[in-house]
Design a protein around this motif. Structure first.
Motif, PDB file in Angstrom:
ATOM      1  N   LEU A 128      -6.709   3.535  -6.520  1.00 35.65           N
ATOM      2  CA  LEU A 128      -5.370   3.372  -7.385  1.00 35.65           C
ATOM      3  C   LEU A 128      -5.802   2.901  -8.810  1.00 35.65           C
ATOM      4  CD1 LEU A 128      -3.552   1.350  -4.682  1.00 35.65           C
ATOM      5  CD2 LEU A 128      -2.983   3.660  -5.554  1.00 35.65           C
ATOM      6  N   LEU A 129      -6.994   2.530  -9.176  1.00 36.31           N
ATOM      7  CA  LEU A 129      -7.169   2.016 -10.427  1.00 36.31           C
ATOM      8  C   LEU A 129      -7.551   3.206 -11.277  1.00 36.31           C
ATOM      9  CD1 LEU A 129      -9.002  -1.351  -9.831  1.00 36.31           C
ATOM     10  CD2 LEU A 129      -6.648  -0.725 -10.193  1.00 36.31           C
ATOM     11  N   VAL A 130      -8.001   4.242 -10.821  1.00 37.89           N
ATOM     12  CA  VAL A 130      -8.478   5.435 -11.836  1.00 37.89           C
ATOM     13  C   VAL A 130      -8.094   6.737 -11.495  1.00 37.89           C
ATOM     14  CG1 VAL A 130     -10.571   4.331 -12.645  1.00 37.89           C
ATOM     15  CG2 VAL A 130     -10.789   5.370 -10.323  1.00 37.89           C
ATOM     16  N   ARG A 143       2.806  -1.631   1.164  1.00 38.94           N
ATOM     17  CA  ARG A 143       2.328  -2.874   1.246  1.00 38.94           C
ATOM     18  C   ARG A 143       0.820  -2.748   0.423  1.00 38.94           C
ATOM     19  NH1 ARG A 143       0.477  -4.387   6.104  1.00 38.94           N
ATOM     20  NH2 ARG A 143       0.821  -6.324   5.567  1.00 38.94           N
ATOM     21  N   VAL A 144       0.753  -2.390  -0.938  1.00 39.05           N
ATOM     22  CA  VAL A 144      -0.199  -2.401  -1.689  1.00 39.05           C
ATOM     23  C   VAL A 144      -0.012  -3.156  -2.976  1.00 39.05           C
ATOM     24  CG1 VAL A 144      -1.334  -0.221  -1.013  1.00 39.05           C
ATOM     25  CG2 VAL A 144      -0.004  -0.098  -2.756  1.00 39.05           C
ATOM     26  N   ASP A 145       1.135  -3.677  -2.993  1.00 42.24           N
ATOM     27  CA  ASP A 145       1.590  -4.478  -4.223  1.00 42.24           C
ATOM     28  C   ASP A 145       0.516  -5.602  -4.497  1.00 42.24           C
ATOM     29  OD1 ASP A 145       3.399  -4.837  -1.819  1.00 42.24           O
ATOM     30  OD2 ASP A 145       3.282  -6.782  -2.559  1.00 42.24           O
ATOM     31  N   THR A 146       0.018  -6.384  -3.532  1.00 47.01           N
ATOM     32  CA  THR A 146      -0.913  -7.662  -3.467  1.00 47.01           C
ATOM     33  C   THR A 146      -2.171  -7.260  -4.383  1.00 47.01           C
ATOM     34  OG1 THR A 146      -1.384  -7.237  -1.321  1.00 47.01           O
ATOM     35  CG2 THR A 146       0.137  -8.933  -1.831  1.00 47.01           C
ATOM     36  N   GLU A 147      -2.648  -5.829  -3.844  1.00 50.62           N
ATOM     37  CA  GLU A 147      -3.802  -5.592  -4.453  1.00 50.62           C
ATOM     38  C   GLU A 147      -4.173  -5.479  -5.951  1.00 50.62           C
ATOM     39  OE1 GLU A 147      -6.163  -4.958  -1.735  1.00 50.62           O
ATOM     40  OE2 GLU A 147      -4.440  -5.870  -0.838  1.00 50.62           O
ATOM     41  N   LEU A 148      -3.120  -5.358  -6.773  1.00 54.25           N
ATOM     42  CA  LEU A 148      -3.245  -4.877  -8.198  1.00 54.25           C
ATOM     43  C   LEU A 148      -2.543  -5.919  -9.086  1.00 54.25           C
ATOM     44  CD1 LEU A 148      -3.742  -2.092  -6.656  1.00 54.25           C
ATOM     45  CD2 LEU A 148      -2.466  -1.156  -8.878  1.00 54.25           C
TER      46      LEU A 148
HETATM   47  C1  LIG Z   1      -2.728  -4.908   2.503  1.00 57.83           C
HETATM   48  S1  LIG Z   1      -3.625  -3.387   2.843  1.00 57.83           S
HETATM   49  C2  LIG Z   1      -2.363  -2.615   3.418  1.00 57.83           C
HETATM   50  C3  LIG Z   1      -2.711  -1.346   4.132  1.00 57.83           C
HETATM   51  C4  LIG Z   1      -1.717  -0.524   4.648  1.00 57.83           C
HETATM   52  N1  LIG Z   1      -0.952   0.327   3.581  1.00 57.83           N
HETATM   53  C5  LIG Z   1      -0.613  -1.345   5.417  1.00 57.83           C
HETATM   54  O1  LIG Z   1       0.465  -1.553   5.091  1.00 57.83           O
HETATM   55  O2  LIG Z   1      -0.918  -1.828   6.678  1.00 57.83           O
HETATM   56  C6  LIG Z   1      -4.202  -2.992   1.047  1.00 57.83           C
HETATM   57  C7  LIG Z   1      -4.991  -1.745   1.367  1.00 57.83           C
HETATM   58  O3  LIG Z   1      -5.150  -1.134   0.012  1.00 57.83           O
HETATM   59  C8  LIG Z   1      -6.528  -0.889  -0.345  1.00 57.83           C
HETATM   60  N2  LIG Z   1      -6.742  -0.833  -1.615  1.00 57.83           N
HETATM   61  C9  LIG Z   1      -7.155  -1.971  -2.349  1.00 57.83           C
HETATM   62  N3  LIG Z   1      -7.308  -1.693  -3.259  1.00 57.83           N
HETATM   63  C10 LIG Z   1      -7.223  -0.228  -3.873  1.00 57.83           C
HETATM   64  C11 LIG Z   1      -7.499   0.641  -4.526  1.00 57.83           C
HETATM   65  N4  LIG Z   1      -7.865  -0.002  -6.088  1.00 57.83           N
HETATM   66  N5  LIG Z   1      -7.336   1.951  -4.353  1.00 57.83           N
HETATM   67  C12 LIG Z   1      -7.056   2.298  -3.262  1.00 57.83           C
HETATM   68  N6  LIG Z   1      -6.835   1.597  -2.140  1.00 57.83           N
HETATM   69  C13 LIG Z   1      -6.905   0.181  -2.478  1.00 57.83           C
HETATM   70  C14 LIG Z   1      -7.488  -1.644   0.663  1.00 57.83           C
HETATM   71  O4  LIG Z   1      -8.422  -0.758   1.223  1.00 57.83           O
HETATM   72  C15 LIG Z   1      -6.364  -1.709   1.943  1.00 57.83           C
HETATM   73  O5  LIG Z   1      -6.484  -0.746   2.895  1.00 57.83           O
END
Ligand SMILES: C[S@@+](CC[C@H](N)C(=O)[O-])C[C@H]1O[C@@H](n2cnc3c(N)ncnc32)[C@H](O)[C@@H]1O
Length: 230
Positions: A128-130, A143-148
């Motif tokens: 997602l970053l590039v 549910r990917v909001d926390t990751e960034l």
């Molecule tokens: C909180 S989990 C959510 C997984 C799934 N979407 C769910 O709802 O169960 C966050 C996911 O984002 C992925 N992730 C985190 N940073 C990422 C990035 N830069 N690019 C792609 N995936 C990413 C992680 O590997 C992880 O599987």
């Protein structure tokens, strides 16, 4: 409302040794997916993987809501990002097997295992970053909001500025939740950094320069339907 984004921490208990100090790394996610058998693990057989999805009525209903949204928008190819174990995506596929589905994540071992479990989907490695958007009529961030960080989110949304997106939030934090999180950080419990928590105003600020947003609900979770600005 003042936009608030704060660091999120999580207590992984005995799995902390595998995960380390910071969860938001592909190696840490891979360790959880393929070297644990807890709630974050990715089963290694199709039967166990299907069961892990079907025994979650909350996910079944959420997938139904996402699928209905996609149908209403005429989406014939849906691309989903950061799918992890892809349980919700499996359930979305069951709702409408004729809709093309691309599922992606940046954790290589998880992606490799998932490709064997989910032949009906186009399984890809994607950061997602590039990376530029995958081909699709709409894009799901479930549910990917926390990751960034906020900065990373804004850069991502600029890359996706001409795309339709459905953001399904892990959690929209209220003041009580934010202060609980701060107390957990100040406690002596051995926690792992696990990304970022936001209140509603902080979420809505992420896309204000790139997309027009409509708040929607995907069963139990809050979500936003984003359309390119103008
Ligand atoms: C909180 S989990 C959510 C997984 C799934 N979407 C769910 O709802 O169960 C966050 C996911 O984002 C992925 N992730 C985190 N940073 C990422 C990035 N830069 N690019 C792609 N995936 C990413 C992680 O590997 C992880 O599987």
């Amino acid at each position: 409302m003042i936009p608030l984004t704060i660091r999120h921490v999580y207590d992984f208990g005995p799995d902390r040794e595998l995960v380390g100090d910071d969860l938001v790394r592909p190696e840490a996610w891979d360790a959880l997916r393929v070297r644990t058998d807890g709630p974050f693990s990715l089963p290694d057989t199709r039967e166990a993987w299907e069961r892990s999805a079907l025994e979650r009525p909350d996910l079944v209903e959420r997938a139904r809501a996402v699928s209905a949204w996609a149908d209403a928008q005429g989406v014939r190819r849906l691309a989903s990002y950061g799918v992890g174990g892809a349980t919700v995506e499996y359930l979305i596929w069951r709702e409408s097997p004729s809709r093309e589905l691309v599922v992606s994540d940046y954790a290589p071992a998880a992606v490799q295992r998932l490709a064997g479990l989910f032949p009906e989907a186009d399984v890809r490695r994607f950061d997602l970053l590039v990376d530029p958007p995958l081909p699709g009529d709409a894009h799901l961030f479930h549910r990917v909001d926390t990751e960034l960080t906020n900065r990373q989110w804004r850069a991502l949304l600029r890359r996706f500025a001409s795309e339709r997106i459905l953001v399904v939030a892990t959690e929209v934090a209220d003041m009580r939740r934010l202060s609980w999180e701060v107390r957990l950080r100040l406690s002596r419990r051995p926690t792992t950094r696990a990304g970022w928590l936001r209140n509603r105003a902080a979420f809505e600020r992420l896309w204000r320069d790139t997309h027009d947003a409509t708040a929607v609900r995907m069963h139990d979770l809050e979500a936003w339907d984003l359309r390119p600005r103008g």
